[in-house]
Enzyme design. Sequence first.
Site: not given
Length: 285
Positions: A65, A101
């Site tokens: 990420k 997220d």
Amino acid sequence: MQFAGVISAPGKKSLSPVFQQAAFDHLDIAVEYQHWPTSAEGLGTRVAGLRGPAVLGANVTIPHKEACLPLVDDVDPLARRVGALNTVLNDGSTLRGYNTDVEGFLRALQEASFEPRGCAAVVAGAGGAARAVVVALAEAGAARIAVVNRTLERAEQLVSDLGAAVKPAQLAAASDTRESWERAAAEASILVNCTSLGTAGTPEEDRSPMPSDLIRSQALVYDLVYQPAETRLIRDARQAGARTIGGLPMLIYQGAASFKLWTGKDAPVDIMFQAAEAALAAEDA
Ligand code: NAP
């Protein structure tokens, strides 16, 4: 036929192909969602491959990420604040990076009718997920966030990286000791597990990040771990009379937000939950 997929570490399983494919199929969108295990060395080539006309984009998971940020052309300000992306959109000429997220975490919190404005929070862990959760809590108006981590330096680094970006929320780092927990848990109305402790199939499956006797019945306990559905922490929290949220809603809602970025359509979240729950039940059997 177009393609999308999840970029993960080699050898790691992912639930995303199951519930994202169910969403595309349900809406009759001709997309094949694939699993793209990728080494650190292969990440540049993998991301470059998203530029093809047949690719909608990708989800990105542990451990890529952060490393993906410099590989895309444009990074959404929220992903920039977190310092990590979990979604890439190929809009035809540009690869854009997003962090869904944050939205996934907050949507599950909202569904539980928890109001973060002005609250004190404890976040266990200081990895990529903890960064997204800290930014999410701050965006939602949390007043104070204590980050408790096994490796204190990593929590301190998180505070140093994010402290200014999350103002006026106050961030503090603490080591993973009983004294830290006593102090942090005494005032917190929400405790979030962003460590991998409790994950099925690991040596830490029966471990919880926080001392069970310090969980107050007034607190909401939110565990990002989604397998098993009932982790040791969730069990401890229920026994303490606290409300709980498991990790599956966040997983589905971050995926739903990615789906919306790629397709412009609201994701069929009920279908995605059903597909994910069936796959998890099959793994347990
Ligand atoms: P990460 O960057 O690898 O961070 C892992 C964290 O867990 C670190 O704080 C690490 O502490 C801690 N940890 C690992 N083993 C530990 C142990 N034995 N004892 C104490 N602490 C330990 O991973 P991440 O991306 O932040 O993800 C963390 C967890 O959240 C994973 O289980 C992931 O599957 C889950 N997650 C769920 C969702 C969802 O949608 N539900 C989304 C994102 C992540 P140190 O710094 O001391 O190593």
